[in-house]
Design a protein around this motif. Sequence first.
Motif, PDB file in Angstrom:
ATOM      1  N   VAL A   1       5.806  15.775  -4.137  1.00  0.00           N
ATOM      2  CA  VAL A   1       4.871  15.831  -3.004  1.00  0.00           C
ATOM      3  C   VAL A   1       3.476  15.402  -3.447  1.00  0.00           C
ATOM      4  O   VAL A   1       2.792  14.634  -2.760  1.00  0.00           O
ATOM      5  N   VAL A   2       3.077  15.888  -4.620  1.00  0.00           N
ATOM      6  CA  VAL A   2       1.744  15.531  -5.127  1.00  0.00           C
ATOM      7  C   VAL A   2       1.642  14.023  -5.339  1.00  0.00           C
ATOM      8  O   VAL A   2       0.684  13.383  -4.897  1.00  0.00           O
ATOM      9  N   THR A   3       2.684  13.448  -5.975  1.00  0.00           N
ATOM     10  CA  THR A   3       2.676  12.006  -6.206  1.00  0.00           C
ATOM     11  C   THR A   3       2.595  11.261  -4.883  1.00  0.00           C
ATOM     12  O   THR A   3       1.827  10.317  -4.715  1.00  0.00           O
ATOM     13  N   ARG A   4       3.429  11.722  -3.941  1.00  0.00           N
ATOM     14  CA  ARG A   4       3.460  11.056  -2.641  1.00  0.00           C
ATOM     15  C   ARG A   4       2.136  11.177  -1.910  1.00  0.00           C
ATOM     16  O   ARG A   4       1.666  10.234  -1.283  1.00  0.00           O
ATOM     17  N   SER A   5       1.509  12.348  -2.010  1.00  0.00           N
ATOM     18  CA  SER A   5       0.281  12.506  -1.245  1.00  0.00           C
ATOM     19  C   SER A   5      -0.859  11.704  -1.863  1.00  0.00           C
ATOM     20  O   SER A   5      -1.739  11.236  -1.158  1.00  0.00           O
ATOM     21  N   GLN A   6      -0.771  11.512  -3.193  1.00  0.00           N
ATOM     22  CA  GLN A   6      -1.759  10.627  -3.813  1.00  0.00           C
ATOM     23  C   GLN A   6      -1.600   9.210  -3.290  1.00  0.00           C
ATOM     24  O   GLN A   6      -2.556   8.546  -2.909  1.00  0.00           O
TER      25      GLN A   6
ATOM     26  N   GLU B   1      -4.157   6.928  -1.015  1.00  0.00           N
ATOM     27  CA  GLU B   1      -4.549   5.552  -1.321  1.00  0.00           C
ATOM     28  C   GLU B   1      -4.300   4.633  -0.131  1.00  0.00           C
ATOM     29  O   GLU B   1      -5.152   3.846   0.258  1.00  0.00           O
ATOM     30  N   LEU B   2      -3.091   4.807   0.445  1.00  0.00           N
ATOM     31  CA  LEU B   2      -2.745   3.979   1.600  1.00  0.00           C
ATOM     32  C   LEU B   2      -3.723   4.211   2.740  1.00  0.00           C
ATOM     33  O   LEU B   2      -4.105   3.293   3.457  1.00  0.00           O
ATOM     34  N   ASN B   3      -4.120   5.478   2.881  1.00  0.00           N
ATOM     35  CA  ASN B   3      -5.040   5.840   3.949  1.00  0.00           C
ATOM     36  C   ASN B   3      -6.379   5.129   3.800  1.00  0.00           C
ATOM     37  O   ASN B   3      -6.950   4.647   4.775  1.00  0.00           O
ATOM     38  N   VAL B   4      -6.841   5.092   2.562  1.00  0.00           N
ATOM     39  CA  VAL B   4      -8.109   4.400   2.296  1.00  0.00           C
ATOM     40  C   VAL B   4      -7.975   2.932   2.670  1.00  0.00           C
ATOM     41  O   VAL B   4      -8.822   2.357   3.360  1.00  0.00           O
ATOM     42  N   ASP B   5      -6.835   2.334   2.234  1.00  0.00           N
ATOM     43  CA  ASP B   5      -6.577   0.931   2.571  1.00  0.00           C
ATOM     44  C   ASP B   5      -6.569   0.719   4.078  1.00  0.00           C
ATOM     45  O   ASP B   5      -7.146  -0.229   4.604  1.00  0.00           O
ATOM     46  N   LEU B   6      -5.872   1.641   4.737  1.00  0.00           N
ATOM     47  CA  LEU B   6      -5.693   1.522   6.179  1.00  0.00           C
ATOM     48  C   LEU B   6      -7.030   1.637   6.898  1.00  0.00           C
ATOM     49  O   LEU B   6      -7.340   0.859   7.800  1.00  0.00           O
ATOM     50  N   THR B   7      -7.821   2.606   6.460  1.00  0.00           N
ATOM     51  CA  THR B   7      -9.145   2.784   7.069  1.00  0.00           C
ATOM     52  C   THR B   7      -9.963   1.516   6.897  1.00  0.00           C
ATOM     53  O   THR B   7     -10.601   1.041   7.830  1.00  0.00           O
ATOM     54  N   ARG B   8      -9.892   0.969   5.671  1.00  0.00           N
ATOM     55  CA  ARG B   8     -10.678  -0.220   5.414  1.00  0.00           C
ATOM     56  C   ARG B   8     -10.204  -1.392   6.268  1.00  0.00           C
ATOM     57  O   ARG B   8     -11.001  -2.092   6.891  1.00  0.00           O
ATOM     58  N   SER B   9      -8.883  -1.558   6.340  1.00  0.00           N
ATOM     59  CA  SER B   9      -8.403  -2.718   7.088  1.00  0.00           C
ATOM     60  C   SER B   9      -8.652  -2.529   8.585  1.00  0.00           C
ATOM     61  O   SER B   9      -8.890  -3.485   9.308  1.00  0.00           O
ATOM     62  N   ASN B  10      -8.625  -1.271   9.044  1.00  0.00           N
ATOM     63  CA  ASN B  10      -8.982  -1.012  10.438  1.00  0.00           C
ATOM     64  C   ASN B  10     -10.426  -1.387  10.707  1.00  0.00           C
ATOM     65  O   ASN B  10     -10.754  -1.992  11.717  1.00  0.00           O
ATOM     66  N   GLU B  11     -11.268  -0.991   9.777  1.00  0.00           N
ATOM     67  CA  GLU B  11     -12.690  -1.307   9.943  1.00  0.00           C
ATOM     68  C   GLU B  11     -12.908  -2.814   9.907  1.00  0.00           C
ATOM     69  O   GLU B  11     -13.681  -3.358  10.691  1.00  0.00           O
ATOM     70  N   GLU B  12     -12.175  -3.459   8.993  1.00  0.00           N
ATOM     71  CA  GLU B  12     -12.305  -4.912   8.904  1.00  0.00           C
ATOM     72  C   GLU B  12     -11.846  -5.572  10.191  1.00  0.00           C
ATOM     73  O   GLU B  12     -12.458  -6.515  10.674  1.00  0.00           O
ATOM     74  N   LEU B  13     -10.752  -5.036  10.739  1.00  0.00           N
ATOM     75  CA  LEU B  13     -10.204  -5.596  11.973  1.00  0.00           C
ATOM     76  C   LEU B  13     -11.208  -5.447  13.106  1.00  0.00           C
ATOM     77  O   LEU B  13     -11.440  -6.383  13.876  1.00  0.00           O
ATOM     78  N   ASP B  14     -11.819  -4.269  13.189  1.00  0.00           N
ATOM     79  CA  ASP B  14     -12.815  -4.039  14.228  1.00  0.00           C
ATOM     80  C   ASP B  14     -14.002  -4.962  14.038  1.00  0.00           C
ATOM     81  O   ASP B  14     -14.504  -5.558  14.989  1.00  0.00           O
ATOM     82  N   ALA B  15     -14.432  -5.054  12.790  1.00  0.00           N
ATOM     83  CA  ALA B  15     -15.576  -5.923  12.503  1.00  0.00           C
ATOM     84  C   ALA B  15     -15.214  -7.369  12.829  1.00  0.00           C
ATOM     85  O   ALA B  15     -16.020  -8.116  13.378  1.00  0.00           O
ATOM     86  N   PHE B  16     -13.968  -7.736  12.524  1.00  0.00           N
ATOM     87  CA  PHE B  16     -13.511  -9.090  12.824  1.00  0.00           C
ATOM     88  C   PHE B  16     -13.541  -9.354  14.320  1.00  0.00           C
ATOM     89  O   PHE B  16     -14.070 -10.370  14.767  1.00  0.00           O
ATOM     90  N   ALA B  17     -12.972  -8.404  15.075  1.00  0.00           N
ATOM     91  CA  ALA B  17     -12.958  -8.566  16.533  1.00  0.00           C
ATOM     92  C   ALA B  17     -14.378  -8.723  17.045  1.00  0.00           C
ATOM     93  O   ALA B  17     -14.652  -9.542  17.927  1.00  0.00           O
ATOM     94  N   TYR B  18     -15.277  -7.965  16.456  1.00  0.00           N
ATOM     95  CA  TYR B  18     -16.664  -7.994  16.901  1.00  0.00           C
ATOM     96  C   TYR B  18     -17.320  -9.347  16.606  1.00  0.00           C
ATOM     97  O   TYR B  18     -17.873  -9.986  17.483  1.00  0.00           O
ATOM     98  N   VAL B  19     -17.200  -9.760  15.359  1.00  0.00           N
ATOM     99  CA  VAL B  19     -17.833 -11.017  14.960  1.00  0.00           C
ATOM    100  C   VAL B  19     -17.193 -12.194  15.695  1.00  0.00           C
ATOM    101  O   VAL B  19     -17.883 -13.077  16.201  1.00  0.00           O
TER     102      VAL B  19
END
Lengths: 369, 150
Positions: free
Chosen positions: A110-115, A119-137
């Motif tokens: 569980v610990v390994t998986r949650s780590q 990580e995936l969450n950070v990636d996802l947040t970033r790509s979501n933000e990038e997507l939003d920024a992309f849509a905006y620009v």
Amino acid sequence: MRPVFVTDSLARDYPAGADFAAAASGVLAVPLSRARHDMIVWFRPETIHTVNWGGNPHEKPLVTGPNGPRLTPRRSFELFSESVQRRSLPWLNVEVDSALRLRMLVVELVVTRSQRLAELNVDLTRSNEELDAFAYVASHDLKEPLRGIHRYAHQILESAPALDDENRKRVEGLMRLTVRMDSLLDSLLHFSRVGRTTLELDAVDLNEVVEEALEMVGARRSDGTFTVHVPRPLPGLHCDRVRVREIFSNLLSNALKYSAPAPARIEVGYLAPEETSSRPVAPAESAGHTIFFVRDHGIGIELRHHEQIFRMFKRLHGRDDYGGGVGAGLTIVQKLVQRHGGQVWVDSTPGAGSTFYFTLPRGETPAPP
Amino acid sequence: MIPGTILVLEDCEEDYETVCDAARRAGVTHKLRRATTGDECMEILRQSDSLPALVLLDLNTARGDGRDALRFAKSDARLRSVPFVVLTTSANPRDLGFCYDGGANAYHVKPVRHDEHLRVLGEIFHYWLRAVALPEKHEVLTRNLNPPLR
């Protein structure tokens, strides 16, 4: 203390356990996570069904025989079952140890998986933000050429009064399309902004919010023929006032739109978590939360379209029917509701009307301790 | 009296022509001066002897943008009282906040519809060149001889 609970008589440690003694007299439980109350539990049935003693083991015949104080053959072969009721076979040490070892392995996993998940969450947040920024620009940069196109079309129309009808129509069509694309881009921009801005949570009187939303959308209905019924005052909420007002104004605007041409009758209300009998069919996640609704008696939506209507730029009717629109309102409502940790769904009967339900869990003030 | 100049920071050809069009329609007699980058805009402001009557500012240009030009002008005592009107495609609240915080005198979103674009420009010219009362240029300069108020 070892993280394990083990008993061969649940009813002894937990009297209410007597009700399911037959299936679970013996319990071996190891916790996995405190936060989620996850655990692995093994059950053992009551042994009364499987083992019958040849005598009462608690009444050992400690009678001194002719050879001194030692056990002598049983005198009673009467079946004994009374004292083993609500007991299982005892748990062996090796079994308890195995359970603990299994727990260790699972916890490590569980610990390994949650780590990994973090990580995936950070990636996802970033790509979501990038997507939003992309849509905006993207939508921002698309507007400049669009303005240029509209300008040239406008100039052609102005500078050539001798333009024949057919070409005049073409140029007018060109201008109409750029204006349409402009409103599509505006919606896209707005949608991407809804996803990015942080919520400003505050104590909000929903009755005022609905009042304001009505002022915003009611004015657009030129014939003014509608009634909005709020059967009982709405509860207070700790939410983003502007965003929640937008949820209501979008839903009210839809309700007004699709009530045409008959005078619109709209109802705005809520169902408290404890009002279980009157709760609609709802997603499981809405359990324990207040459900708000906006109900109309308009044209309704066929069941097969219930999912689609929340999609960006999806319209079920002709572009200019029912007052037009680009088809972004419900997508934005969904995003706003999701940002408040909630769900939005629809219940509708074609020809009879639609009810849009939604929850705003993040806005509900936590229950007093 | 010489009516002075209007400085226009605009990198888009079509949009600049629209500005010229609107100025003509509004009967503006000021000379239009164009910069296509923020750096060029700042250079013009730095070097010209007389101050422009009005600056129209696009926000997103190459090499130093409208934000830089605004920041530069509003931190310069000589330029501070020149009206800076932002005219941009962006309706982003963050841009709006930045510009007003930075001392922009007005902020307009460029409409895609050409007739509306002309109307907005016409209103800007009318307001900032005719309707509003601004300090005379020599007053600006005299005032700046005094230590700035803090």
